[in-house]
Design a protein around this motif. Structure first.
Motif, short mmCIF file in Angstrom:
data_model
loop_
_atom_site.label_atom_id
_atom_site.label_comp_id
_atom_site.label_asym_id
_atom_site.label_seq_id
_atom_site.Cartn_x
_atom_site.Cartn_y
_atom_site.Cartn_z
N ILE A 176 -0.40 0.22 -4.25
CA ILE A 176 -1.82 0.53 -4.34
C ILE A 176 -2.07 1.89 -3.71
O ILE A 176 -1.77 2.10 -2.53
N THR A 177 -2.61 2.81 -4.49
CA THR A 177 -2.90 4.14 -3.96
C THR A 177 -4.37 4.28 -3.55
O THR A 177 -4.68 5.06 -2.66
N GLU A 178 -5.25 3.53 -4.22
CA GLU A 178 -6.68 3.62 -3.90
C GLU A 178 -7.33 2.26 -4.08
O GLU A 178 -6.99 1.50 -4.99
N ILE A 179 -8.28 1.98 -3.19
CA ILE A 179 -9.12 0.78 -3.31
C ILE A 179 -10.57 1.24 -3.21
O ILE A 179 -10.94 1.94 -2.26
N ASP A 180 -11.36 0.87 -4.20
CA ASP A 180 -12.79 1.17 -4.18
C ASP A 180 -13.54 -0.14 -4.01
O ASP A 180 -13.31 -1.10 -4.76
N ILE A 181 -14.43 -0.19 -3.03
CA ILE A 181 -15.21 -1.41 -2.76
C ILE A 181 -16.69 -1.09 -2.90
O ILE A 181 -17.22 -0.22 -2.20
N LEU A 182 -17.33 -1.79 -3.81
CA LEU A 182 -18.78 -1.71 -3.95
C LEU A 182 -19.37 -2.90 -3.20
O LEU A 182 -19.12 -4.05 -3.55
N ALA A 183 -20.12 -2.61 -2.13
CA ALA A 183 -20.72 -3.66 -1.30
C ALA A 183 -22.23 -3.47 -1.16
O ALA A 183 -22.84 -4.06 -0.27
N ASP A 184 -22.81 -2.67 -2.03
CA ASP A 184 -24.25 -2.42 -2.01
C ASP A 184 -24.94 -3.65 -2.61
O ASP A 184 -24.79 -3.94 -3.80
N PRO A 185 -25.71 -4.40 -1.82
CA PRO A 185 -26.33 -5.63 -2.33
C PRO A 185 -27.21 -5.41 -3.56
O PRO A 185 -27.22 -6.25 -4.47
N LEU A 225 0.83 -1.20 0.00
CA LEU A 225 0.00 0.00 0.00
C LEU A 225 0.87 1.25 0.00
O LEU A 225 1.91 1.31 0.65
N ASP A 226 0.43 2.26 -0.74
CA ASP A 226 1.05 3.57 -0.65
C ASP A 226 0.82 4.13 0.76
O ASP A 226 -0.24 3.88 1.36
N PRO A 227 1.79 4.85 1.33
CA PRO A 227 1.60 5.37 2.70
C PRO A 227 0.32 6.18 2.87
O PRO A 227 -0.26 6.20 3.96
N ASP A 228 -0.13 6.85 1.80
CA ASP A 228 -1.33 7.67 1.88
C ASP A 228 -2.51 6.99 1.19
O ASP A 228 -3.42 7.65 0.70
N ALA A 229 -2.50 5.67 1.15
CA ALA A 229 -3.54 4.91 0.45
C ALA A 229 -4.94 5.27 0.96
O ALA A 229 -5.14 5.55 2.15
N LEU A 230 -5.90 5.26 0.02
CA LEU A 230 -7.28 5.62 0.35
C LEU A 230 -8.20 4.45 0.05
O LEU A 230 -8.16 3.88 -1.05
N LEU A 231 -9.02 4.08 1.03
CA LEU A 231 -10.04 3.05 0.85
C LEU A 231 -11.40 3.70 0.86
O LEU A 231 -11.73 4.45 1.79
N ARG A 232 -12.20 3.41 -0.18
CA ARG A 232 -13.58 3.90 -0.24
C ARG A 232 -14.51 2.70 -0.29
O ARG A 232 -14.31 1.79 -1.10
#
Length: 282
Positions: free
Chosen positions: A261-270, A192-199
């Motif tokens: 990895i600088t960003e991770i986007d997670i779609l978890a809306d059923p 992960l990048d030190p400033d990694a962003l998880l959405r």
């Protein structure tokens, strides 16, 4: 070339424009269809450049949709991730005209722009449309339209993927997923990048976590029992679709830059996950 042939020759281009402005495949298709209906009702004898004419029409339709959506969302709708284009990692069908050249992370940033800024940036920076042709759409002078695109450009900087090869991006994503399955926080922090962003979008708005250690902690803590992961491409970027008992539960998209990895986007809306093509995981 008749109208049908001319329109079909530009359909992929028009979908690409509309998708980048709207961040929604279904809304993009609606905009393109509306452009076709308007073309049928128009005397095209004086249209010298059909592609430019159609691009302007789609841009105007998409801008109106974006303005309407922005008003509705401010009043009643939670913030959500843009609609991703997902395909199997081994799918040989080329679809770059729609989404493979615009990552989900970039679309998320575009969502933060005003409708006029977004249209000016997309049409000029992504499709090389002159400012004097964009200006009438946003009801501004060419100089003011240039300023719109410039403001958008400053916001967008850093949201685009780096020069890493597809193989490198996939390797980094797989390293993250392997470390997450094993709860290996040290290895997670390394990729992960030190400033990694998880959405994360679970249907009740977007929740953000920033910083390699914080993101790694969340990834290590979340391990759904019986989850099977399928490698996918999300807007052309490496991704993973988690499935439990034949039902998708999480779609992950990774943005990789300089081997991390600088960003991770997670779609978890059923509800939105249920609309995914089942051939992605069957």
């Amino acid at each position: 070339m008749d109208l049908v042939e001319g329109f079909e020759a530009n359909r992929a281009h028009l979908r690409g424009v509309a998708y980048r402005v709207l961040g929604s495949v279904s809304e993009a298709e609606d905009a393109v269809q509306e452009a076709w209906l308007r073309l049928q009702r128009t005397d095209t004898a004086d249209v010298d450049n059909l592609r430019a004419w159609l691009t302007t029409v789609v841009g105007r339709i998409a801008l109106n949709q974006l303005r309407s959506r922005r008003t509705r969302r401010e009043q009643e709708l939670p913030e959500q991730l843009p609609e991703p284009v997902v395909r199997r990692a081994d799918d040989p069908e080329p679809r770059a005209e729609l989404a493979d050249s615009v990552g989900l992370a970039l679309l998320v940033v575009l969502e933060t722009l005003s409708p006029d800024e977004r249209l000016a940036f997309v049409l000029h920076d992504m499709f090389a449309m002159p400012f004097d042709e964009i200006a009438p759409l946003v009801e501004r002078s060419p100089a003011a339209t240039r300023q719109l695109a410039s403001r958008a450009r400053r916001r967008v900087q850093g949201a685009e993927p780096g020069p890493d090869s597809p193989a490198t991006r996939r390797e980094v994503a797989e390293a993250f997923l392997t470390a997450a399955r094993g709860g290996d926080i040290r290895r997670l922090v390394e990729v992960l990048d030190p400033d990694a962003l998880l959405r994360v979008d679970a249907g009740d708005g977007i929740h953000e976590t920033r910083g390699a250690e914080a993101v790694a902690g969340q990834a290590a803590a979340y391990r759904a029992e019986g989850q099977v992961r399928y490698p996918v491409l999300v807007n052309g970027a490496p991704g993973s679709l988690g499935v439990v008992d034949g039902r998708p539960v999480a779609l992950l998209a990774f943005t990789v830059r300089d081997g991390r990895i600088t960003e991770i986007d997670i779609l978890a809306d059923p509800t939105r996950l249920a609309a995914l093509d089942p051939t992605l995981y069957t």
